[in-house]
Design a protein around this motif. Sequence first.
Motif, PDB file in Angstrom:
ATOM      1  N   VAL A 176      46.616  26.056 -14.709  1.00  0.00           N
ATOM      2  CA  VAL A 176      46.738  25.752 -16.139  1.00  0.00           C
ATOM      3  C   VAL A 176      48.144  26.065 -16.637  1.00  0.00           C
ATOM      4  O   VAL A 176      48.667  25.379 -17.527  1.00  0.00           O
ATOM      5  CB  VAL A 176      45.666  26.497 -16.967  1.00  0.00           C
ATOM      6  CG1 VAL A 176      46.070  27.930 -17.272  1.00  0.00           C
ATOM      7  CG2 VAL A 176      45.380  25.746 -18.260  1.00  0.00           C
ATOM      8  N   LEU A 177      48.799  27.069 -16.061  1.00  0.00           N
ATOM      9  CA  LEU A 177      50.179  27.358 -16.430  1.00  0.00           C
ATOM     10  C   LEU A 177      51.093  26.199 -16.036  1.00  0.00           C
ATOM     11  O   LEU A 177      52.035  25.864 -16.766  1.00  0.00           O
ATOM     12  CB  LEU A 177      50.648  28.657 -15.775  1.00  0.00           C
ATOM     13  CG  LEU A 177      50.079  29.952 -16.353  1.00  0.00           C
ATOM     14  CD1 LEU A 177      50.544  31.151 -15.525  1.00  0.00           C
ATOM     15  CD2 LEU A 177      50.477  30.120 -17.816  1.00  0.00           C
ATOM     16  N   ALA A 178      50.807  25.605 -14.890  1.00  0.00           N
ATOM     17  CA  ALA A 178      51.603  24.456 -14.440  1.00  0.00           C
ATOM     18  C   ALA A 178      51.443  23.278 -15.393  1.00  0.00           C
ATOM     19  O   ALA A 178      52.408  22.575 -15.704  1.00  0.00           O
ATOM     20  CB  ALA A 178      51.200  24.059 -13.020  1.00  0.00           C
ATOM     21  N   ILE A 179      50.204  23.054 -15.861  1.00  0.00           N
ATOM     22  CA  ILE A 179      49.949  21.966 -16.808  1.00  0.00           C
ATOM     23  C   ILE A 179      50.684  22.235 -18.114  1.00  0.00           C
ATOM     24  O   ILE A 179      51.332  21.349 -18.677  1.00  0.00           O
ATOM     25  CB  ILE A 179      48.442  21.803 -17.068  1.00  0.00           C
ATOM     26  CG1 ILE A 179      47.716  21.386 -15.786  1.00  0.00           C
ATOM     27  CG2 ILE A 179      48.199  20.760 -18.168  1.00  0.00           C
ATOM     28  CD1 ILE A 179      46.197  21.417 -15.899  1.00  0.00           C
ATOM     29  N   ARG A 180      50.590  23.465 -18.588  1.00  0.00           N
ATOM     30  CA  ARG A 180      51.263  23.828 -19.844  1.00  0.00           C
ATOM     31  C   ARG A 180      52.777  23.705 -19.702  1.00  0.00           C
ATOM     32  O   ARG A 180      53.453  23.177 -20.592  1.00  0.00           O
ATOM     33  CB  ARG A 180      50.876  25.251 -20.255  1.00  0.00           C
ATOM     34  CG  ARG A 180      51.538  25.700 -21.544  1.00  0.00           C
ATOM     35  CD  ARG A 180      51.189  27.136 -21.887  1.00  0.00           C
ATOM     36  NE  ARG A 180      52.053  27.641 -22.935  1.00  0.00           N
ATOM     37  CZ  ARG A 180      51.882  27.446 -24.229  1.00  0.00           C
ATOM     38  NH1 ARG A 180      50.835  26.746 -24.654  1.00  0.00           N
ATOM     39  NH2 ARG A 180      52.720  27.941 -25.128  1.00  0.00           N
TER      40      ARG A 180
END
Length: 299
Positions: free
Chosen positions: A23-27
Motif C-alpha cells: 500500500v505504501l508503494a501504491i501511495r
Amino acid sequence: MKKLVLITFVLSVVWSLSAQDKVLAIRDNLMQEGNNSVLVVSHRADWRNAPENSLQAIKNCIEMGVDMVEIDLKKTKDGHLILMHDKTIDRTTTGKGRPEDFTLEELRNLRLRSGANHKTAHVIPTFEEVMQLCKGKIMVNVDKGYDYFDEAYAILEKTGTTQQCIMKSSLPYERVKAEHGDILQKMIFMPVVVLDKENAEEVIDGYMTHMKPTAYELVFSKDTPEVRRLIEKVRNSGARIFINSLWPELCGGHDDDRAVEQGQPDESWGWIVGQGAKLIQTDRPVHLIEYLKAKGLHN
C-alpha cells in the motif's frame, strides 16, 4: 515445537511488512511527480463477481491487483458506519427501508444480493471492517461519505489507515474548509469538479489557491475544447487527475463499454491516459489492468 512457532511468527511479520509495503508503494506512486504509471480504481469493488460494497468484492480486487477500491457509506440507527450506496437497502439486500432506520444488529440479519438480484451469504460490512481488511493491501476511495466525514476520519485513525484513504466532495473549498479544515491536511482530500458546469473553473481556482490538492476527480459529459482546457489546467498545476470510465456521461464518451464491448480501448482508456489521468475508475478492472500492462503503464 518452539522452532515451528518461531518460523510461523517470522513469516507472519514478513507478510505483514510486505503487505504494508504494497500500500505504501501504491501511495508513493500516487504522490510522486513524473511517475507515468496509471492506478486502477474499481467501482463499488468487484461488483460483477460479488455483491457490491461487500468484503468479498474488496478481497477480489486485492487478489486481482487493483490499486484502489471505491466504496459508499451510510449510518445505522445506532451510529455505525456501513457500506451502502443507495438511500434504501431495497436493491442490494433482502430487506426494505432506509439504513438509518435499522440497528447494525438488525442489518446483520439481512443478506446482500448479487448483481442478478439473488440472495447471497454475504452481510453488510462496517466501514471499520473494510479498513481493517484493506489495511496495508489496497487504497480506498470513499465516494458517498462526505456527510460522515468526521466519523469516518475517526475510524481511519482507529485502524491506522489515514494515509491510504481518499475522502472527496463536489463542494467548493470554502465550505469544505469551514466544515472540516482541521482534518484536510491530515489525509488525502480530493475535490470533485463537474467540468460541464459554469462555475467549474471557479471551483478549481478556489482549491488551487488555498489547498493545492493531490488530485481532482474530473467529470464531463462531452469531449470539448473547453473540457480539455480545464483538464490541462489541472494537470499543469501538478495535481493528479482522476477520471471515471464507468459510463459515457462521466467521461465524454470514452467509457468502459466502448473499450470492451466495442473493442476500442485506445479510444476510451487510451484517450483518458492521453489526458494525463493518473487514476481511472472502472467497472472493468481486469480488462483495464491488462490494457495498461500491455502499454507498460501498470506496475
